[in-house]
Design a protein around this motif. Structure first.
Motif, PDB file in Angstrom:
ATOM      1  N   HIS A 118       0.811  -1.216   0.000  1.00  0.00           N
ATOM      2  CA  HIS A 118       0.000   0.000   0.000  1.00  0.00           C
ATOM      3  C   HIS A 118       0.844   1.265   0.000  1.00  0.00           C
ATOM      4  CE1 HIS A 118      -3.607  -2.285   0.343  1.00  0.00           C
ATOM      5  NE2 HIS A 118      -3.207  -2.862   1.453  1.00  0.00           N
ATOM      6  N   GLY A 119       2.164   1.103  -0.040  1.00  0.00           N
ATOM      7  CA  GLY A 119       3.038   2.257  -0.006  1.00  0.00           C
ATOM      8  C   GLY A 119       3.787   2.513  -1.297  1.00  0.00           C
ATOM      9  N   ARG A 120       3.613   1.620  -2.276  1.00  0.00           N
ATOM     10  CA  ARG A 120       4.314   1.739  -3.550  1.00  0.00           C
ATOM     11  C   ARG A 120       3.320   1.683  -4.716  1.00  0.00           C
ATOM     12  NH1 ARG A 120       7.583   2.571  -0.230  1.00  0.00           N
ATOM     13  NH2 ARG A 120       9.712   1.780  -0.009  1.00  0.00           N
ATOM     14  N   THR A 121       3.707   2.318  -5.806  1.00  0.00           N
ATOM     15  CA  THR A 121       2.949   2.251  -7.051  1.00  0.00           C
ATOM     16  C   THR A 121       3.871   1.657  -8.107  1.00  0.00           C
ATOM     17  OG1 THR A 121       1.577   4.159  -6.500  1.00  0.00           O
ATOM     18  CG2 THR A 121       1.786   3.619  -8.833  1.00  0.00           C
ATOM     19  N   ALA A 122       3.331   0.733  -8.888  1.00  0.00           N
ATOM     20  CA  ALA A 122       4.116   0.056  -9.923  1.00  0.00           C
ATOM     21  C   ALA A 122       3.710   0.569 -11.303  1.00  0.00           C
ATOM     22  CB  ALA A 122       3.890  -1.455  -9.849  1.00  0.00           C
ATOM     23  N   ILE A 123       4.693   1.092 -12.026  1.00  0.00           N
ATOM     24  CA  ILE A 123       4.469   1.650 -13.358  1.00  0.00           C
ATOM     25  C   ILE A 123       5.289   0.849 -14.364  1.00  0.00           C
ATOM     26  CG2 ILE A 123       4.797   3.683 -14.832  1.00  0.00           C
ATOM     27  CD1 ILE A 123       4.466   5.377 -12.240  1.00  0.00           C
ATOM     28  N   ARG A 124       4.670   0.443 -15.448  1.00  0.00           N
ATOM     29  CA  ARG A 124       5.377  -0.311 -16.493  1.00  0.00           C
ATOM     30  C   ARG A 124       5.587   0.569 -17.713  1.00  0.00           C
ATOM     31  NH1 ARG A 124       3.347  -6.100 -17.253  1.00  0.00           N
ATOM     32  NH2 ARG A 124       4.820  -6.291 -15.508  1.00  0.00           N
ATOM     33  N   ILE A 125       6.802   0.517 -18.234  1.00  0.00           N
ATOM     34  CA  ILE A 125       7.123   1.185 -19.494  1.00  0.00           C
ATOM     35  C   ILE A 125       7.682   0.123 -20.433  1.00  0.00           C
ATOM     36  CG2 ILE A 125       9.325   1.965 -18.495  1.00  0.00           C
ATOM     37  CD1 ILE A 125       9.246   4.270 -20.578  1.00  0.00           C
ATOM     38  N   ALA A 126       7.088   0.029 -21.604  1.00  0.00           N
ATOM     39  CA  ALA A 126       7.482  -0.997 -22.568  1.00  0.00           C
ATOM     40  C   ALA A 126       7.539  -0.391 -23.961  1.00  0.00           C
ATOM     41  CB  ALA A 126       6.499  -2.169 -22.537  1.00  0.00           C
ATOM     42  N   GLY A 127       8.274  -1.057 -24.839  1.00  0.00           N
ATOM     43  CA  GLY A 127       8.355  -0.603 -26.222  1.00  0.00           C
ATOM     44  C   GLY A 127       9.782  -0.359 -26.660  1.00  0.00           C
ATOM     45  N   PRO A 128       9.991  -0.183 -27.955  1.00  0.00           N
ATOM     46  CA  PRO A 128      11.348  -0.047 -28.496  1.00  0.00           C
ATOM     47  C   PRO A 128      12.120   1.164 -27.986  1.00  0.00           C
ATOM     48  CG  PRO A 128       9.686   0.399 -30.194  1.00  0.00           C
ATOM     49  CD  PRO A 128       8.963  -0.159 -29.017  1.00  0.00           C
ATOM     50  N   LYS A 129      11.447   2.174 -27.474  1.00  0.00           N
ATOM     51  CA  LYS A 129      12.129   3.366 -26.961  1.00  0.00           C
ATOM     52  C   LYS A 129      12.093   3.461 -25.435  1.00  0.00           C
ATOM     53  CE  LYS A 129      13.395   5.535 -30.789  1.00  0.00           C
ATOM     54  NZ  LYS A 129      14.777   5.903 -31.085  1.00  0.00           N
ATOM     55  N   ALA A 130      11.742   2.360 -24.764  1.00  0.00           N
ATOM     56  CA  ALA A 130      11.651   2.379 -23.303  1.00  0.00           C
ATOM     57  C   ALA A 130      12.997   2.739 -22.671  1.00  0.00           C
ATOM     58  CB  ALA A 130      11.160   1.035 -22.780  1.00  0.00           C
ATOM     59  N   GLU A 131      14.072   2.114 -23.150  1.00  0.00           N
ATOM     60  CA  GLU A 131      15.401   2.419 -22.617  1.00  0.00           C
ATOM     61  C   GLU A 131      15.725   3.900 -22.798  1.00  0.00           C
ATOM     62  OE1 GLU A 131      18.422   0.077 -24.457  1.00  0.00           O
ATOM     63  OE2 GLU A 131      17.610  -1.832 -23.758  1.00  0.00           O
ATOM     64  N   TRP A 132      15.436   4.420 -23.975  1.00  0.00           N
ATOM     65  CA  TRP A 132      15.763   5.799 -24.324  1.00  0.00           C
ATOM     66  C   TRP A 132      15.016   6.782 -23.426  1.00  0.00           C
ATOM     67  CZ3 TRP A 132      13.212  10.047 -26.510  1.00  0.00           C
ATOM     68  CH2 TRP A 132      14.044  11.041 -27.046  1.00  0.00           C
ATOM     69  N   VAL A 133      13.741   6.508 -23.192  1.00  0.00           N
ATOM     70  CA  VAL A 133      12.941   7.393 -22.337  1.00  0.00           C
ATOM     71  C   VAL A 133      13.444   7.349 -20.899  1.00  0.00           C
ATOM     72  CG1 VAL A 133      10.656   7.763 -21.340  1.00  0.00           C
ATOM     73  CG2 VAL A 133      10.884   7.342 -23.789  1.00  0.00           C
ATOM     74  N   LEU A 134      13.700   6.161 -20.368  1.00  0.00           N
ATOM     75  CA  LEU A 134      14.181   6.052 -18.995  1.00  0.00           C
ATOM     76  C   LEU A 134      15.546   6.713 -18.814  1.00  0.00           C
ATOM     77  CD1 LEU A 134      13.055   2.439 -18.027  1.00  0.00           C
ATOM     78  CD2 LEU A 134      12.170   4.596 -17.127  1.00  0.00           C
ATOM     79  N   ALA A 135      16.390   6.652 -19.849  1.00  0.00           N
ATOM     80  CA  ALA A 135      17.715   7.266 -19.771  1.00  0.00           C
ATOM     81  C   ALA A 135      17.620   8.786 -19.688  1.00  0.00           C
ATOM     82  CB  ALA A 135      18.561   6.850 -20.967  1.00  0.00           C
ATOM     83  N   LYS A 136      16.493   9.353 -20.088  1.00  0.00           N
ATOM     84  CA  LYS A 136      16.289  10.795 -19.945  1.00  0.00           C
ATOM     85  C   LYS A 136      16.067  11.173 -18.479  1.00  0.00           C
ATOM     86  CE  LYS A 136      13.568  12.775 -23.068  1.00  0.00           C
ATOM     87  NZ  LYS A 136      12.393  12.985 -23.948  1.00  0.00           N
ATOM     88  N   LEU A 137      15.594  10.220 -17.681  1.00  0.00           N
ATOM     89  CA  LEU A 137      15.247  10.483 -16.288  1.00  0.00           C
ATOM     90  C   LEU A 137      16.296   9.999 -15.286  1.00  0.00           C
ATOM     91  CD1 LEU A 137      11.487   9.429 -16.441  1.00  0.00           C
ATOM     92  CD2 LEU A 137      12.429  11.727 -16.679  1.00  0.00           C
ATOM     93  N   PHE A 138      17.016   8.932 -15.645  1.00  0.00           N
ATOM     94  CA  PHE A 138      17.945   8.311 -14.705  1.00  0.00           C
ATOM     95  C   PHE A 138      19.328   8.145 -15.332  1.00  0.00           C
ATOM     96  CE2 PHE A 138      13.701   6.518 -13.827  1.00  0.00           C
ATOM     97  CZ  PHE A 138      13.526   6.919 -12.511  1.00  0.00           C
TER      98      PHE A 138
END
Length: 200
Positions: A118-138
């Protein structure tokens, strides 16, 4: 009389989930975003010298073989586990009640089990640009050789603590504090706009 709904019953992303295609999707959708809502999200921690017993207990309960070491993990699509620090693991199950399954396996002399469902939210990111998008944030190398399927990382985006597990070749599950979920979701959607994204 107005009936009030408990904050726990309302999914934190519900007011922001805009199902459909967004951003620059004229040439296709390169990222799919969704909230997965697993039934159980646990944090397990071993006392010093008890790591191998805890890893064995995780395998007994989940059926997942877990390589030793921070960042190592495993997933079968229903259950997932990964180490995020020495002797500390995140365990996720689609079903509720996983904490009780560990009650007789992870005894007080081995370590602790904390239910974070009840303290966490799970978000899924999938697709050919998933790595690219996450690399913008982390500031993490999301390439498959550096971040294999099943592996997990613990990191931050500004002040938002996040745990990320690669659950497929082009799929990641991101766990954030429930109170920061809406803010992180907005940042993720914004980062996905230029590649075209779909919310499911």
């Amino acid at each position: 009389m107005v009936e009030r709904q408990s904050p726990i019953e309302l999914a934190p992303l519900e007011p922001e989930l805009r199902i459909g295609s967004h951003g620059d999707f004229e040439h296709g959708i390169d990222v799919i975003l969704s909230e997965t809502r697993p039934g159980s999200i646990l944090q397990l921690a071993a006392w010093p010298g008890q790591e191998k017993k805890l890893i064995s207990g995780i395998r007994t309960v989940t059926g997942l073989a877990l390589p030793d070491g921070a960042g190592a993990g495993s997933t079968d699509g229903v259950r997932s586990v990964f180490g995020f620090a020495p002797g500390k693991f995140t365990v996720v199950d689609e079903a509720e009640g996983l904490a009780s399954a560990f009650a007789n396996v992870v005894t007080p002399d081995i370590g602790t089990v904390t239910d974070l469902s009840h303290g966490r939210t799970a978000i899924r990111i999938a697709g050919p640009k998933a790595e690219w998008v996450l690399a913008k944030l982390f500031a993490i190398d999301f390439a498959l050789p550096a971040f294999p399927v099943g592996a997990g990382r613990s990191t931050m985006h500004h002040d938002v603590f996040a745990q990320i597990q690669r659950t497929g070749a082009d799929q990641f599950d991101v766990y954030v504090f429930r109170s920061f979920a809406r803010s992180f979701w907005k940042a993720l959607c914004h980062a996905s706009e230029e590649v075209g994204y779909e919310v499911q």
